[in-house]
Design an enzyme around this catalytic site. Structure first.
Site, PDB file in Angstrom:
ATOM      1  N   ASN A  11       4.720  -0.591  -1.981  1.00  0.00           N
ATOM      2  CA  ASN A  11       5.403   0.065  -0.866  1.00  0.00           C
ATOM      3  C   ASN A  11       5.681  -0.977   0.210  1.00  0.00           C
ATOM      4  OD1 ASN A  11       6.259   1.643   1.226  1.00  0.00           O
ATOM      5  ND2 ASN A  11       4.343   2.785   1.488  1.00  0.00           N
ATOM      6  N   GLU A  97       2.196   7.671   6.601  1.00  0.00           N
ATOM      7  CA  GLU A  97       2.957   7.214   7.772  1.00  0.00           C
ATOM      8  C   GLU A  97       4.078   8.190   8.113  1.00  0.00           C
ATOM      9  OE1 GLU A  97       3.585   3.225   6.336  1.00  0.00           O
ATOM     10  OE2 GLU A  97       1.436   2.875   6.613  1.00  0.00           O
ATOM     11  N   GLU A 167      -4.491   8.429  -0.941  1.00  0.00           N
ATOM     12  CA  GLU A 167      -4.461   7.381   0.077  1.00  0.00           C
ATOM     13  C   GLU A 167      -5.179   7.859   1.337  1.00  0.00           C
ATOM     14  OE1 GLU A 167      -1.170   4.387  -0.582  1.00  0.00           O
ATOM     15  OE2 GLU A 167      -0.265   5.984   0.547  1.00  0.00           O
ATOM     16  N   SER A 213      -5.418  -0.486   1.436  1.00  0.00           N
ATOM     17  CA  SER A 213      -6.040  -1.813   1.498  1.00  0.00           C
ATOM     18  C   SER A 213      -6.501  -2.328   0.135  1.00  0.00           C
ATOM     19  CB  SER A 213      -7.185  -1.828   2.523  1.00  0.00           C
ATOM     20  OG  SER A 213      -6.682  -1.560   3.819  1.00  0.00           O
TER      21      SER A 213
HETATM   22  P1  PGA Z   1      -1.912  -0.940   2.431  1.00  0.00           P
HETATM   23  O1  PGA Z   1      -0.861   0.261   2.360  1.00  0.00           O
HETATM   24  O2  PGA Z   1      -2.112  -1.431   1.007  1.00  0.00           O
HETATM   25  O3  PGA Z   1      -1.268  -1.972   3.317  1.00  0.00           O
HETATM   26  O4  PGA Z   1      -3.181  -0.396   3.000  1.00  0.00           O
HETATM   27  C1  PGA Z   1      -0.911   1.211   1.310  1.00  0.00           C
HETATM   28  C2  PGA Z   1       0.179   2.224   1.486  1.00  0.00           C
HETATM   29  O5  PGA Z   1       0.561   2.522   2.618  1.00  0.00           O
HETATM   30  O6  PGA Z   1       0.708   2.774   0.499  1.00  0.00           O
END
Ligand code: PGA
Length: 256
Positions: A11, A97, A167, A213
């Protein structure tokens, strides 16, 4: 181990300009070539055609979101049919988000899911609890309620290609990864919920991936768990070498 084919998504959010998109797509294409995973990248809408043109046959490209409407006077929105039309094979739906940053409700997410299914674009449905939820012991209840509300009205047959991304909001972009134990437990909750809503067979067949992460360092530990079918990767998917290691870690799930 399971017969589910691992899925790894990158992503890219609102990152990378056109030249960087092309370079990274070429880098990821070569990483995917020697793997046994399904891999998709999610660049910004404006660079989707560039990414599709640069991607090898083994790498698919998808949208970060789609509209809950079919067509019409919806300024700034992109329909699932448009994504399909230009060659996108999947779409992220309900990313945190958007849920938390833009106030998207489960009802809206459910309608978007329906648009993706109608357009034959594979939906990657994101669910996950906030830190407050986890600390107050309701994480699993929240995951279950997000699933129930987002999947409401969609049949098992229509959802055959669904991917679910667990997530936890507190793990996204924070450097604070869920432990493999915590992620596995959440994935078990997701599978149990799918078995209740649909059938045990469906719940066993659907891929549930982890996001939050994931790095080149922790991916192998997460993906060693039976319940974790791959990952949705943000930050680490922007660096070709790191993303390649994550793809390799997911690929190791598959028996040679
Ligand atoms: P990140 O984002 O790996 O930077 O934590 C994951 C995501 O938003 O799908």
């Amino acid at each position: 181990m399971t017969s589910r084919i691992p899925f790894v998504g990158g992503n890219w959010k609102m990152n990378l300009m056109r030249r960087e998109v092309g370079e990274l797509v070429r880098g990821v294409s070569s990483a995917v070539a020697d793997s046994r995973v399904e891999c998709a990248v999610y660049p910004s809408f404006v660079y989707l055609p560039d990414a599709i043109a640069a991607a090898s046959a083994g790498l698919s490209v998808g949208g970060q979101d789609c509209s809950d409407e079919l067509r019409g006077a919806f300024t700034g929105q992109v329909s699932a049919g448009m994504l399909k039309d230009i060659g996108c094979s999947s779409v992220l739906i309900g990313h945190s988000e958007r849920r938390h940053g833009l106030g998207e409700s489960d009802a809206l997410i459910s309608r978007k899911l329906g648009r993706a299914l109608d357009a034959a674009v594979m939906p990657v449905l994101c669910v996950g609890e906030t830190l407050a939820h986890r600390e107050s012991g309701v994480a699993h209840a929240i995951i279950e309620s997000q699933l129930r509300a987002s999947l409401a009205g969609h049949s098992e047959a229509a959802l055959a290609r669904l991917v679910i991304a667990y997530e936890p909001v507190w793990a996204i972009g924070t450097g604070r990864t869920a432990s493999a134990d915590d992620a596995s437990e959440a994935h078990d909750t997701i599978r149990r919920t799918l078995a209740v809503l649909y059938t045990a067979r469906f719940s066993e067949a659907i891929r549930v991936i982890y996001g939050g992460s994931v790095t080149a360092k922790n991916a192998a530990d997460l993906f060693s768990r039976e319940a974790i079918d791959g990952g949705l990767i943000g930050g680490a998917s922007l660096v070709a070498a790191d993303f390649a290691q994550i793809i390799a870690a997911a690929s190791a799930r598959v028996r040679r």
